[in-house]
Enzyme design. Structure first.
Site, PDB file in Angstrom:
ATOM      1  N   LYS A   9      61.464 -25.822  25.430  1.00 22.36           N
ATOM      2  CA  LYS A   9      62.177 -24.875  24.564  1.00 22.36           C
ATOM      3  C   LYS A   9      63.670 -25.236  24.421  1.00 22.36           C
ATOM      4  O   LYS A   9      64.186 -26.099  25.142  1.00 22.36           O
ATOM      5  CB  LYS A   9      62.004 -23.469  25.146  1.00 22.36           C
ATOM      6  N   TYR A  49      54.443 -17.646  17.008  1.00 20.88           N
ATOM      7  CA  TYR A  49      54.472 -16.467  17.891  1.00 20.88           C
ATOM      8  C   TYR A  49      53.957 -15.199  17.192  1.00 20.88           C
ATOM      9  O   TYR A  49      54.291 -14.091  17.601  1.00 20.88           O
ATOM     10  CB  TYR A  49      55.880 -16.252  18.435  1.00 20.88           C
ATOM     11  N   THR A  91      56.021 -16.160  33.715  1.00 19.34           N
ATOM     12  CA  THR A  91      56.855 -15.986  32.516  1.00 19.34           C
ATOM     13  C   THR A  91      58.297 -15.658  32.885  1.00 19.34           C
ATOM     14  O   THR A  91      59.240 -16.221  32.330  1.00 19.34           O
ATOM     15  CB  THR A  91      56.275 -14.855  31.633  1.00 19.34           C
ATOM     16  N   ARG A 102      59.557 -23.211  35.763  1.00 21.26           N
ATOM     17  CA  ARG A 102      60.415 -22.049  35.481  1.00 21.26           C
ATOM     18  C   ARG A 102      61.268 -21.675  36.693  1.00 21.26           C
ATOM     19  O   ARG A 102      62.415 -21.256  36.537  1.00 21.26           O
ATOM     20  CB  ARG A 102      59.563 -20.887  34.984  1.00 21.26           C
ATOM     21  N   ASN A 112      62.933 -19.323  28.996  1.00 17.11           N
ATOM     22  CA  ASN A 112      62.148 -19.749  30.157  1.00 17.11           C
ATOM     23  C   ASN A 112      61.590 -21.174  30.054  1.00 17.11           C
ATOM     24  O   ASN A 112      60.559 -21.499  30.622  1.00 17.11           O
ATOM     25  CB  ASN A 112      61.063 -18.718  30.464  1.00 17.11           C
ATOM     26  N   HIS A 115      56.743 -23.561  27.047  1.00 20.68           N
ATOM     27  CA  HIS A 115      55.554 -22.835  26.599  1.00 20.68           C
ATOM     28  C   HIS A 115      54.335 -23.644  26.977  1.00 20.68           C
ATOM     29  O   HIS A 115      54.358 -24.881  26.896  1.00 20.68           O
ATOM     30  CB  HIS A 115      55.549 -22.652  25.075  1.00 20.68           C
ATOM     31  N   GLU A 126      47.069 -24.372  18.385  1.00 14.24           N
ATOM     32  CA  GLU A 126      48.498 -24.693  18.474  1.00 14.24           C
ATOM     33  C   GLU A 126      48.752 -26.184  18.253  1.00 14.24           C
ATOM     34  O   GLU A 126      49.710 -26.572  17.570  1.00 14.24           O
ATOM     35  CB  GLU A 126      49.042 -24.237  19.831  1.00 14.24           C
TER      36      GLU A 126
HETATM   37  P1  GTP Z   1      54.592 -18.803  26.497  1.00 13.38           P
HETATM   38  O1  GTP Z   1      53.980 -19.988  27.156  1.00 13.38           O
HETATM   39  O2  GTP Z   1      55.938 -19.111  25.869  1.00 13.38           O
HETATM   40  O3  GTP Z   1      53.645 -18.120  25.542  1.00 13.38           O
HETATM   41  O4  GTP Z   1      54.941 -17.819  27.696  1.00 13.38           O
HETATM   42  P2  GTP Z   1      53.964 -16.833  28.467  1.00 13.38           P
HETATM   43  O5  GTP Z   1      52.549 -16.996  27.995  1.00 13.38           O
HETATM   44  O6  GTP Z   1      54.238 -17.009  29.920  1.00 13.38           O
HETATM   45  O7  GTP Z   1      54.516 -15.413  28.019  1.00 13.38           O
HETATM   46  P3  GTP Z   1      54.070 -14.490  26.763  1.00 13.38           P
HETATM   47  O8  GTP Z   1      53.084 -15.184  25.916  1.00 13.38           O
HETATM   48  O9  GTP Z   1      53.773 -13.153  27.297  1.00 13.38           O
HETATM   49  O10 GTP Z   1      55.458 -14.388  25.973  1.00 13.38           O
HETATM   50  C1  GTP Z   1      55.836 -15.410  25.074  1.00 13.38           C
HETATM   51  C2  GTP Z   1      57.300 -15.706  25.220  1.00 13.38           C
HETATM   52  O11 GTP Z   1      58.040 -14.575  24.768  1.00 13.38           O
HETATM   53  C3  GTP Z   1      57.805 -15.903  26.648  1.00 13.38           C
HETATM   54  O12 GTP Z   1      57.615 -17.212  27.125  1.00 13.38           O
HETATM   55  C4  GTP Z   1      59.276 -15.612  26.488  1.00 13.38           C
HETATM   56  O13 GTP Z   1      59.978 -16.721  25.943  1.00 13.38           O
HETATM   57  C5  GTP Z   1      59.263 -14.476  25.480  1.00 13.38           C
HETATM   58  N1  GTP Z   1      59.311 -13.190  26.160  1.00 13.38           N
HETATM   59  C6  GTP Z   1      58.340 -12.557  26.871  1.00 13.38           C
HETATM   60  N2  GTP Z   1      58.751 -11.380  27.343  1.00 13.38           N
HETATM   61  C7  GTP Z   1      60.042 -11.262  26.933  1.00 13.38           C
HETATM   62  C8  GTP Z   1      61.047 -10.268  27.100  1.00 13.38           C
HETATM   63  O14 GTP Z   1      60.838  -9.250  27.726  1.00 13.38           O
HETATM   64  N3  GTP Z   1      62.254 -10.509  26.498  1.00 13.38           N
HETATM   65  C9  GTP Z   1      62.519 -11.638  25.778  1.00 13.38           C
HETATM   66  N4  GTP Z   1      63.716 -11.813  25.217  1.00 13.38           N
HETATM   67  N5  GTP Z   1      61.597 -12.588  25.604  1.00 13.38           N
HETATM   68  C10 GTP Z   1      60.396 -12.418  26.164  1.00 13.38           C
HETATM   69 MG    MG Z   2      51.924 -16.948  25.956  1.00  9.05          MG
END
Ligand code: GTP
Ligand code: MG
Length: 138
Positions: A9, A49, A91, A102, A112, A115, A126
């Site tokens: 990212k 997303y 996450t 992370r 973070n 992805h 994807e």
């Molecule tokens: P990805 O691999 O990026 O999909 O991460 P994930 O699967 O561990 O998390 P999820 O799919 O639930 O959320 C997608 C992305 O949204 C996260 O990786 C973060 O970058 C962002 N995100 C999730 N929760 C929050 C939040 O509370 N605040 C903000 N600003 N971003 C968030």
């Molecule tokens: Mg995710």
């Protein structure tokens, strides 16, 4: 063997950490079989997303993902989807295990660093959004 989709990212490219993250990926036994650096458009980020579009952080997420270049990747290995989720860590980096990407590099739940696909089905969807078959060389 299996494939998963990965993104390094903007917080990773901004801090010049793409090699350091790739070293963790490769040390975990995952092979980088496709890789490209791109600057995501707003439309690309919104589409990618889309499942999160009703979440309160959606706007912030799209703004972040388009702020700087990213590196899109196809990773290959045994149980690549689950293996990469393990290597990424939780996450929220505050909850991530020692040695995960992370834990090592991420600054917040939003920024973070990486992805990774959450299922083999989503991985295929994807990968197809960013790669043609000719650009994946196993
Ligand atoms: P990805 O691999 O990026 O999909 O991460 P994930 O699967 O561990 O998390 P999820 O799919 O639930 O959320 C997608 C992305 O949204 C996260 O990786 C973060 O970058 C962002 N995100 C999730 N929760 C929050 C939040 O509370 N605040 C903000 N600003 N971003 C968030
Ligand atoms: Mg995710």
């Amino acid at each position: 063997t299996e494939r998963t989709f990965s993104i390094l990212k903007p917080d990773a490219t901004e801090r010049n950490l793409t090699g350091a993250v790739n070293a963790v990926i490769e040390a975990a036994g995952l092979r980088i079989v496709g890789q490209r650096r791109i600057h995501m458009s707003q439309a690309q980020a919104e589409k990618f997303y889309e499942v999160h579009k009703e979440r309160p952080f959606f706007g912030e997420l799209v703004e972040f993902m388009t702020r700087s270049p990213v590196v899109v990747q196809v990773l290959e290995g045994d149980n690549a989807v689950a293996r990469y989720r393990e290597v990424m860590g939780a996450t929220n980096p505050a909850n991530a295990d020692e040695g995960t990407i992370r834990k090592l590099f991420a600054q917040s739940v939003g920024e973070n660093t990486v992805h990774g696909s959450d299922s083999a089905e989503n991985a295929a969807i994807e990968i197809a959004q960013f790669f043609t078959d000719a650009d994946i060389v196993g």
